[in-house]
Design a protein around this motif. Structure first.
Motif, PDB file in Angstrom:
ATOM      1  N   LYS A 227       0.835  -1.196   0.000  1.00 19.96           N
ATOM      2  CA  LYS A 227       0.000   0.000   0.000  1.00 19.96           C
ATOM      3  C   LYS A 227       0.872   1.249   0.000  1.00 19.96           C
ATOM      4  O   LYS A 227       2.061   1.201   0.300  1.00 19.96           O
ATOM      5  N   THR A 313     -12.767   4.257   5.949  1.00 17.84           N
ATOM      6  CA  THR A 313     -12.209   3.718   4.702  1.00 17.84           C
ATOM      7  C   THR A 313     -12.795   2.314   4.542  1.00 17.84           C
ATOM      8  O   THR A 313     -12.108   1.310   4.741  1.00 17.84           O
ATOM      9  N   ASP A 316     -11.078  -0.757   2.630  1.00 13.13           N
ATOM     10  CA  ASP A 316      -9.668  -1.070   2.875  1.00 13.13           C
ATOM     11  C   ASP A 316      -9.531  -2.037   4.040  1.00 13.13           C
ATOM     12  O   ASP A 316     -10.287  -1.984   5.010  1.00 13.13           O
ATOM     13  N   THR A 397     -12.894  -6.196   5.721  1.00 13.59           N
ATOM     14  CA  THR A 397     -12.969  -4.739   5.651  1.00 13.59           C
ATOM     15  C   THR A 397     -14.246  -4.320   6.388  1.00 13.59           C
ATOM     16  O   THR A 397     -15.045  -5.158   6.790  1.00 13.59           O
TER      17      THR A 397
END
Length: 688
Positions: A227, A313, A316, A397
């Motif tokens: 990432k 997020t 993610d 996630t």
């Protein structure tokens, strides 16, 4: 069960010899009683001293196993390594980076990890049991600036630093881009690292994870998806409103929320001896908050998995916290609750080494809180422990988290770690009958891992009082016992002696005369204690024949029982055997074996009234057995091979009443253990 806080009492010196400790050097029961010993010694030392003794033979990087005075076992399974072997010695894992005598740099005590001291050699090298992986930077490296657990190589490109971060289970490699001008450098479009391996092959997967496998296909080193992210300076936590009375409640400052830092995936490709990283060109061009960080991290050794999910997020994943870019730092700590920008939840995959087939007596899951928003457990609300589906193959996630949650196991209220009002770290233990049952289910299924998760109730989503950070190495502590096993059994006419010529076996379907019968059972107890056989002999009318003179034997020994000739008049019979250990756990029965007796000199007669011939093992004073009522399911033998296979220490309704001779003089069971002294005073345990 050992309270989680007992770790400080059982802690060894920073190094521990791999060789067997000498029991004579530290007499059992005295001030010098060993904290660890070989398996051959540990059970005896624990019984004699009345204290748990670690079985050094069973220690791994992430596991400690203790023999207890009552003959049972306690295992402490950590998510990350707490031990490492170095030069034949066990040492406490320590990721502090030091300069070594040979001129290299690396963590103090982990599996083999070496950082470059500068120059043209490998940037980092890993060695796990002779299997090696090394990465090289495309250029000469400057001498690093060594920090607590870091080595910083400054200006490897204009405006770009390279930082290696040591961990007890691997390392992280952060390429730190400090300015927009540095981000525009064409050299960052692709970054090529050299690869050197021995005993493993590195490759990238379809999901851009990196796996280094040995010749047997076992993963030795691994890296999650690479990432890149904006990493602005950490914000200051809004203070609590000062108050003159407890508990304090939180007053939030009215302030605009800054824009969330951006992040993006980094492409990876392994071709030949080159690992190519391809940063996202859009984020390189559009980043507004600096520095901009590019990884990947690598993990090695024996380790579990943890991950955080974050509503801010939602697509993610944060496996091992990798890529965490909130201003709520540090990134390598699991999170639960609302951090001011989004809600968080945490998942853990804990190993089940050594617990396959065990009877689980007790279990707890312990965490240590390092930061809280407030100091009032009531305002923080409950933190819930849930069973989860496995996170080994797929990392959850926020958007997929509900695919992993299965059912709630326990809840606790705790709040500690606010830097101004309640500083420091404090532990909290989760334990409940539901957790014990969940671990038992996993042990019965021979599962290699068990997945757990922490969350707050939906009614606390968006409530900043609920927020907490935790150390990244929780511990699953399990009290357990293995049922003994019958390895072999036999019948002999007249008499029997071990390794003696002249033993006359009576096979299934065999015939005996006037000499009576000796039954044998060779047994073992994986807990290391003694075992006693039990036998059933039944005639054609379904009547039980007395079996006497049962013998208790050590691990792997052969126990015997005697059937007198006068109790075996002419007729047909069948017999079978089981084993009982010191904790009153029983093995399944063996299959029945039939035989016949021919007694022309004696008429058939009914035997003396008798039930199943089962062993009686007096409990040691102060042992768990002495404190538990024999009406417990743990003391009851199965009545058939079928039912025995399903009978465990947790069966609510065992299929057979315990023998009458044992059903006397038993006190009431003890109350459930108190919560750990590390737990919040307001964390009241639920009744079992």
């Amino acid at each position: 069960m050992l309270p989680l806080t007992a770790a400080t009492l059982l802690a060894e010196p920073e190094t521990a010899a791999a060789a067997e400790p000498s029991a004579t050097d530290n007499p059992a029961g005295g001030a010098g009683t060993p904290k660890s010993a070989s398996e051959a010694q540990a059970f005896g030392l624990a019984r004699e001293s009345g204290q748990p003794v670690e079985i050094i033979d069973r220690r791994t990087e992430t596991t400690e196993t203790f023999a207890k005075p009552d003959g049972s076992l306690t295992q402490k399974q950590y998510a990350l390594p707490v031990w490492t072997r170095h030069d034949g010695l066990w040492r406490k894992a320590d990721d502090t980076v030091i300069r070594r005598e040979d001129g290299t740099i690396g963590p103090t005590a982990t599996f083999g990890i070496t950082f470059s001291a500068g120059g043209d050699g490998p940037l980092v090298a890993m060695d796990q049991d002779g299997k090696k992986l090394a990465l090289s930077w495309p250029g000469k490296l400057p001498a690093p600036v060594v920090g607590e657990n870091t080595a910083l190589y400054e200006s490897v490109l204009p405006g770009v630093d390279l930082k290696l971060i040591a961990k007890v289970n691997g390392f992280a490699q952060h390429l730190i881009i400090k300015t927009p001008e540095a981000a525009a450098n064409p050299a960052l479009k692709t970054i090529k690292l050299g690869i050197t391996t021995a005993g493993v092959t590195l490759d990238d997967t379809a999901s851009d994870e990196l796996l280094a496998k040995d010749g047997n296909g076992q993963v030795v080193f691994k890296a999650p998806k690479a990432k890149m992210w904006e990493q602005p300076a950490a914000e200051q936590t809004a203070p609590l409103a000062k108050a003159t009375s407890q508990p304090r409640s939180v007053l939030l400052k009215e302030a605009p929320e800054p824009a969330l830092p951006q992040q993006a995936p980094v492409g990876v490709d392994v071709t030949g001896n080159t690992l190519t990283l391809s940063p996202d060109p859009g984020l390189l061009a559009s980043a507004k908050q600096f520095p901009l960080v590019i990884d990947p991290p690598f993990e090695g050794g024996k380790t579990g998995i943890w991950a955080t999910v974050y509503s801010a997020t939602p697509d993610d994943d944060y496996k091992w916290g990798d890529g965490w870019n909130s201003q709520d730092t540090p990134g390598d700590e699991p999170r639960v609750g609302y951090n001011g920008k989004g809600d968080t939840q945490a998942f853990f995959s804990m190993k089940m080494d050594g617990l396959h087939g065990a009877n689980i007596r007790d279990a707890s899951f312990g965490v240590v809180q390092t930061h809280s928003w407030g100091c009032d457990p009531a305002a923080a609300g409950p933190t819930e422990l849930w069973a989860s589906k496995s996170i080994e193959a797929t990392t959850p996630t926020w958007n997929t988290r509900n695919n992993f949650w299965t059912y709630k196991l326990d809840e606790r209220k705790f709040a500690h770690g606010n830097a101004e009002f309640c500083p420091g770290a404090e532990g909290a233990d989760f334990y409940s009958p539901a957790l014990i049952a969940y671990i038992q289910e996993s042990a019965n299924a021979s599962a290699n891992q068990v997945a757990l998760g922490l969350r707050v109730p939906n009614s606390y989503l968006g409530n900043r009082n609920s927020f907490k950070r935790l150390r990244n190495n929780p511990v699953l502590e399990v009290d357990y016992n293995f049922a003994p096993e019958v390895l072999s059994s036999g019948a002999f006419e007249g008499s029997w002696g071990e390794n003696v010529d002249g033993n006359k076996p009576v096979p299934c379907g065999g015939l005996i005369g006037n000499s009576g019968l000796v039954l044998t059972a060779t047994m073992r107890d994986r807990d290391g204690g003694t075992t006693t056989p039990g036998f059933e002999v039944i005639n054609a009318a379904g009547e039980y024949i007395p079996v006497t003179n049962l013998s208790t034997v050590p691990y792997g020994g052969t126990g015997t029982g005697t059937v007198l000739s006068e109790n075996l008049p002419t007729g047909t019979y069948k017999w079978r055997a089981l084993a009982k250990d010191e904790e009153s756990s029983y093995s399944p029965w063996t299959n029945f074996c039939a035989f016949s007796s021919t007694r022309p000199d004696q008429r058939s007669a009914s035997p003396s009234p008798r039930t199943t011939a089962l062993p009686t093992v007096p409990p040691s004073p102060g042992s768990r057995r002495a404190r538990r009522c024999v009406s417990s399911s743990r003391t009851r033998p199965p009545t058939s091979p079928a039912s025995a296979g399903a009978w465990t220490a947790r069966s609510p309704s065992p299929p057979h009443r315990a023998p009458a001779p044992e059903a006397t003089g038993c006190p009431s069971p003890p109350a459930r253990r108190k919560p750990s002294s590390r737990s919040s005073p307001s964390s009241t345990p639920k009744a079992p």
